[in-house]
Design an enzyme around this catalytic site. Sequence first.
Site, PDB file in Angstrom:
ATOM      1  N   ASN A   6       0.857  -1.187   0.000  1.00  0.00           N
ATOM      2  CA  ASN A   6       0.000   0.000   0.000  1.00  0.00           C
ATOM      3  C   ASN A   6       0.900   1.246   0.000  1.00  0.00           C
ATOM      4  OD1 ASN A   6      -1.389   2.298   1.088  1.00  0.00           O
ATOM      5  ND2 ASN A   6      -3.043   0.957   1.727  1.00  0.00           N
ATOM      6  N   HIS A   9       1.020   6.319   1.737  1.00  0.00           N
ATOM      7  CA  HIS A   9       1.811   7.300   2.483  1.00  0.00           C
ATOM      8  C   HIS A   9       2.963   7.918   1.683  1.00  0.00           C
ATOM      9  CE1 HIS A   9      -0.817   6.953   5.735  1.00  0.00           C
ATOM     10  NE2 HIS A   9      -0.583   5.667   5.921  1.00  0.00           N
ATOM     11  N   HIS A  42      -5.647   3.850  -1.685  1.00  0.00           N
ATOM     12  CA  HIS A  42      -6.968   4.120  -1.104  1.00  0.00           C
ATOM     13  C   HIS A  42      -7.389   5.529  -1.519  1.00  0.00           C
ATOM     14  CE1 HIS A  42      -9.481   4.003   2.932  1.00  0.00           C
ATOM     15  NE2 HIS A  42     -10.199   4.388   1.893  1.00  0.00           N
ATOM     16  N   ARG A  44      -9.641   8.153  -0.621  1.00  0.00           N
ATOM     17  CA  ARG A  44     -10.552   8.527   0.462  1.00  0.00           C
ATOM     18  C   ARG A  44     -11.422   9.690   0.024  1.00  0.00           C
ATOM     19  NH1 ARG A  44      -8.853   6.252   5.687  1.00  0.00           N
ATOM     20  NH2 ARG A  44     -10.535   7.491   6.510  1.00  0.00           N
ATOM     21  N   ARG A  48      -7.069  12.641   1.292  1.00  0.00           N
ATOM     22  CA  ARG A  48      -5.932  13.046   2.142  1.00  0.00           C
ATOM     23  C   ARG A  48      -4.589  12.496   1.661  1.00  0.00           C
ATOM     24  NH1 ARG A  48      -7.305   9.670   7.541  1.00  0.00           N
ATOM     25  NH2 ARG A  48      -9.259  10.782   7.277  1.00  0.00           N
ATOM     26  N   GLU A  69      -8.557   0.528  -2.773  1.00  0.00           N
ATOM     27  CA  GLU A  69      -9.364   0.493  -1.542  1.00  0.00           C
ATOM     28  C   GLU A  69     -10.308   1.669  -1.572  1.00  0.00           C
ATOM     29  OE1 GLU A  69      -7.324   0.769   2.172  1.00  0.00           O
ATOM     30  OE2 GLU A  69      -6.116  -0.967   1.683  1.00  0.00           O
ATOM     31  N   THR A 100      -8.205   3.268   8.414  1.00  0.00           N
ATOM     32  CA  THR A 100      -9.442   2.487   8.441  1.00  0.00           C
ATOM     33  C   THR A 100      -9.592   1.809   9.800  1.00  0.00           C
ATOM     34  OG1 THR A 100      -8.916   2.012   6.148  1.00  0.00           O
ATOM     35  CG2 THR A 100     -10.790   0.849   7.099  1.00  0.00           C
ATOM     36  N   GLU A 150     -10.806  -9.612   2.901  1.00  0.00           N
ATOM     37  CA  GLU A 150      -9.536  -9.233   3.530  1.00  0.00           C
ATOM     38  C   GLU A 150      -9.786  -9.212   5.028  1.00  0.00           C
ATOM     39  OE1 GLU A 150      -7.280  -5.823   2.087  1.00  0.00           O
ATOM     40  OE2 GLU A 150      -6.398  -5.574   4.079  1.00  0.00           O
ATOM     41  N   HIS A 190      -3.624  -4.770   7.790  1.00  0.00           N
ATOM     42  CA  HIS A 190      -3.798  -3.678   8.733  1.00  0.00           C
ATOM     43  C   HIS A 190      -2.877  -3.865   9.929  1.00  0.00           C
ATOM     44  CE1 HIS A 190      -5.461  -0.120  10.449  1.00  0.00           C
ATOM     45  NE2 HIS A 190      -6.136   0.057   9.340  1.00  0.00           N
TER      46      HIS A 190
END
Length: 237
Positions: A6, A9, A42, A44, A48, A69, A100, A150, A190
């Site tokens: 992922n 970031h 992801h 969102r 963000r 995602e 999440t 998941e 996660h």
Amino acid sequence: MRLAVNIDHIATIRNARGGKVPDPVEAARICEGAGAAGIVCHLREDRRHMKDSDLLALRSSITTKMDLEMAATEEIIEIALRIKPELITLVPERRQELTTEGGLDVIAKKKHLSSVLERFRRENIHVSLFIAPDERQIHAAADIGTDMIELHTGEYANSDEENEIQEYLQRIHESAKLGKSLGLGVNSGHGLGYDNIKLITAIPEIDEVSIGYAIIVRALFVGLEQAVKEMMTLVNG
Ligand code: PXP
């Protein structure tokens, strides 16, 4: 077991100065070069980290598998149908959360999720539902015809107590077995990192792990390629 990285970031850091670097496309290329089986991002509601333009750029550059995602809201569904990633992971989303929190309540949202799944199925897009390792949620997910689940590993990852760790692990293992017995692909993620991945890799029913934060943090010190390679070594036992 496969590793999907992922890269949200990378975009978080890029957005800190509002410029173009670090570039998520370059990050995805490095992760794939280091052996990642897929790239997760992801979109969102508040944008963000990933922006709509990132998804377009990633769509045309990812050569492995793009896992988008997203929350099952109309605005994001329409974008996803245009982007057509190989996989969509539906997650719950609240604006105020840091990341999440918790899995989808498939039982409570069965009707809505079922119709969303149908829209993606028509476009040949696979769907995974991010859920707690809970027997009832897994049955509900299978009932509405998801391709994959998941399993949320957050509670396992955040626990310091040995007996709690074992309990969460047991729950994840039982859930993975149940998912497989119902014909589902089983991913998990996660909070997973270099210090807690080993016990997860011992669960043969898990096909893929989705890891973000820990890899990007490690990359700050050793570089992204090395950080992914180190995780690949752990994931492959
Ligand atoms: N899986 C899902 C569904 C997530 O929402 C996240 C966080 O974006 C992850 C995996 C990755 O979690 P982490 O960044 O803690 O590795």
